[in-house]
Motif scaffolding. Sequence first.
Motif, PDB file in Angstrom:
ATOM      1  N   MET A   1     -18.356  -6.095  -1.545  1.00 14.93           N
ATOM      2  CA  MET A   1     -18.159  -5.490  -0.232  1.00 14.93           C
ATOM      3  C   MET A   1     -19.484  -5.464   0.532  1.00 14.93           C
ATOM      4  SD  MET A   1     -15.571  -2.264  -0.808  1.00 14.93           S
ATOM      5  CE  MET A   1     -16.811  -1.316  -1.684  1.00 14.93           C
ATOM      6  N   SER A   2     -19.397  -5.769   1.817  1.00 17.43           N
ATOM      7  CA  SER A   2     -20.570  -5.752   2.677  1.00 17.43           C
ATOM      8  C   SER A   2     -20.606  -4.469   3.495  1.00 17.43           C
ATOM      9  CB  SER A   2     -20.555  -6.952   3.629  1.00 17.43           C
ATOM     10  OG  SER A   2     -20.554  -8.169   2.907  1.00 17.43           O
ATOM     11  N   VAL A   3     -21.826  -4.019   3.817  1.00 15.73           N
ATOM     12  CA  VAL A   3     -22.003  -2.904   4.740  1.00 15.73           C
ATOM     13  C   VAL A   3     -22.338  -3.490   6.104  1.00 15.73           C
ATOM     14  CG1 VAL A   3     -23.310  -0.831   5.296  1.00 15.73           C
ATOM     15  CG2 VAL A   3     -22.809  -1.377   2.909  1.00 15.73           C
ATOM     16  N   ARG A   4     -21.555  -3.143   7.114  1.00 17.80           N
ATOM     17  CA  ARG A   4     -21.739  -3.721   8.442  1.00 17.80           C
ATOM     18  C   ARG A   4     -22.303  -2.678   9.397  1.00 17.80           C
ATOM     19  NH1 ARG A   4     -17.738  -6.344   5.837  1.00 17.80           N
ATOM     20  NH2 ARG A   4     -17.766  -8.630   6.066  1.00 17.80           N
ATOM     21  N   ASN A   5     -23.207  -3.133  10.249  1.00 20.73           N
ATOM     22  CA  ASN A   5     -23.871  -2.251  11.208  1.00 20.73           C
ATOM     23  C   ASN A   5     -23.056  -2.152  12.487  1.00 20.73           C
ATOM     24  OD1 ASN A   5     -26.004  -1.922   9.396  1.00 20.73           O
ATOM     25  ND2 ASN A   5     -27.150  -3.645  10.267  1.00 20.73           N
ATOM     26  N   VAL A   6     -22.879  -0.923  12.967  1.00 21.01           N
ATOM     27  CA  VAL A   6     -21.987  -0.641  14.094  1.00 21.01           C
ATOM     28  C   VAL A   6     -22.760   0.043  15.219  1.00 21.01           C
ATOM     29  CG1 VAL A   6     -19.897   0.596  14.818  1.00 21.01           C
ATOM     30  CG2 VAL A   6     -20.060  -0.350  12.484  1.00 21.01           C
ATOM     31  N   ARG A  26     -18.547   5.217   4.455  1.00 27.49           N
ATOM     32  CA  ARG A  26     -20.001   5.046   4.569  1.00 27.49           C
ATOM     33  C   ARG A  26     -20.519   3.923   3.680  1.00 27.49           C
ATOM     34  NH1 ARG A  26     -22.528  11.173   5.054  1.00 27.49           N
ATOM     35  NH2 ARG A  26     -21.221  11.847   6.803  1.00 27.49           N
ATOM     36  N   ASP A  27     -19.727   3.527   2.703  1.00 28.41           N
ATOM     37  CA  ASP A  27     -20.125   2.406   1.850  1.00 28.41           C
ATOM     38  C   ASP A  27     -19.800   1.060   2.493  1.00 28.41           C
ATOM     39  OD1 ASP A  27     -17.387   2.955   1.655  1.00 28.41           O
ATOM     40  OD2 ASP A  27     -17.242   2.118  -0.373  1.00 28.41           O
ATOM     41  N   ARG A  28     -19.174   1.090   3.696  1.00 28.68           N
ATOM     42  CA  ARG A  28     -18.734  -0.161   4.317  1.00 28.68           C
ATOM     43  C   ARG A  28     -19.223  -0.320   5.748  1.00 28.68           C
ATOM     44  NH1 ARG A  28     -12.744  -1.287   2.163  1.00 28.68           N
ATOM     45  NH2 ARG A  28     -13.625  -3.392   2.122  1.00 28.68           N
ATOM     46  N   PHE A  29     -19.564   0.804   6.391  1.00 29.08           N
ATOM     47  CA  PHE A  29     -20.067   0.772   7.768  1.00 29.08           C
ATOM     48  C   PHE A  29     -21.288   1.677   7.882  1.00 29.08           C
ATOM     49  CE2 PHE A  29     -15.415   0.203   8.180  1.00 29.08           C
ATOM     50  CZ  PHE A  29     -15.373  -1.019   8.818  1.00 29.08           C
ATOM     51  N   ILE A  67     -26.920  -5.566  14.964  1.00 28.68           N
ATOM     52  CA  ILE A  67     -25.595  -4.953  15.114  1.00 28.68           C
ATOM     53  C   ILE A  67     -24.521  -6.011  14.880  1.00 28.68           C
ATOM     54  CG2 ILE A  67     -23.978  -3.913  16.764  1.00 28.68           C
ATOM     55  CD1 ILE A  67     -26.054  -1.948  15.718  1.00 28.68           C
ATOM     56  N   ASP A  68     -23.625  -5.725  13.947  1.00 32.26           N
ATOM     57  CA  ASP A  68     -22.527  -6.644  13.633  1.00 32.26           C
ATOM     58  C   ASP A  68     -21.288  -6.375  14.470  1.00 32.26           C
ATOM     59  OD1 ASP A  68     -23.933  -7.827  11.332  1.00 32.26           O
ATOM     60  OD2 ASP A  68     -23.614  -5.865  10.402  1.00 32.26           O
ATOM     61  N   ILE A  69     -21.006  -5.079  14.734  1.00 30.01           N
ATOM     62  CA  ILE A  69     -19.759  -4.659  15.384  1.00 30.01           C
ATOM     63  C   ILE A  69     -20.085  -3.755  16.559  1.00 30.01           C
ATOM     64  CG2 ILE A  69     -17.588  -3.406  15.092  1.00 30.01           C
ATOM     65  CD1 ILE A  69     -17.908  -3.982  12.026  1.00 30.01           C
TER      66      ILE A  69
END
Length: 359
Positions: A1-6, A26-29, A67-69
Amino acid sequence: MSVRNVAIVGCGIGRNHMLEGYNNHRDRFQVLAVCDLNEERLNKFADEFGIPRRTTSFDEVLGMADIDIIDVCTPPGVHYAMVTAALRVGKDVICEKPLVGNLAQVDEIIAAEREARGRVMPIFQYRWGDGYGKAQHLIRTGVAGKPYLATAETSWFRGPDYYAVPWRGKWDTELGGTLLTHAIHTHDLMTGLMGEVATVSAEIATRVNTIEVEDCAIANLRMQSGALVSLAVTVGSFEQITRLRLCFENVTMESTLSPYNPGLDPWKFTPRDDAAKARVEEALRDWQPIPSRFQGQMGAYADALDSNGPLPVTLADARRSLELLTAIYHSADSGTRVTMPISGDHPKYRSWRPTDQAA
């Protein structure tokens, strides 16, 4: 699983995204930035959730390379510009309802997404809840049988204080009335259970508040299956409820009355006889609870990003929702029954405003 920056843009409904969605994953975003024109609200939001970056400039958000999202939670009138700008710079995009203000803009975003690196997920958080999920399961597995008739009721209250916010109640900035801002969720749930719409006949009215847009509406739908559906919407109900009641061949289903979470249990499932009861019980015997609202949608979104699979809510879903809205507005404006689908040559394709409110 990846953590994505929002980056969250808009601290109103954006707070619900943070509180229910990102905080539970919080483990994903990781929310790195927040943007809002109101500096007091912006700073309060960032302080509350410990968000390191705060800005009043959307252009600054677009330029944040890490920022990814970009999560668009602004008033509806700026959704189109923000979503298309975010796609152009290669971001994934989340956008609150309504996605945009007409079907032409939806189709333009669909075309832009095909050429972009990122994808767009519209928000329809009411789809996540055990009651609605069980109803979907009974229908998809064939246990429910033939659909006969459904009613969907959105009876909320919004008065002068609500519409004192400058962008609300106006065609230019809110893009529509209670059909667009409030009942859009109920109607999304209804079509998710009853299928595609074939024809629409509707009336709208402004009776509760002194505003440009509608605050009451009714509509009669014939579905492609032949089933009949009635919709009733108002912001003049002092007791606020959302209710779906669906009559199928083998079972009648009814939601709770919760105005802002109708997808939650306990839904009432009434089988036609003992044999149908046994089939319902067997179908739901091993039901696994699902997270509700934003927690459920953001979790499903993270799964889709990790697998590069279909998004849990797509631009096609948003188009279907706004196509129904367009049909309701056109029927009310023209006094005719509208046949679906609505394509580019339809008179309301580029604007669903009533004729007397045309820009």
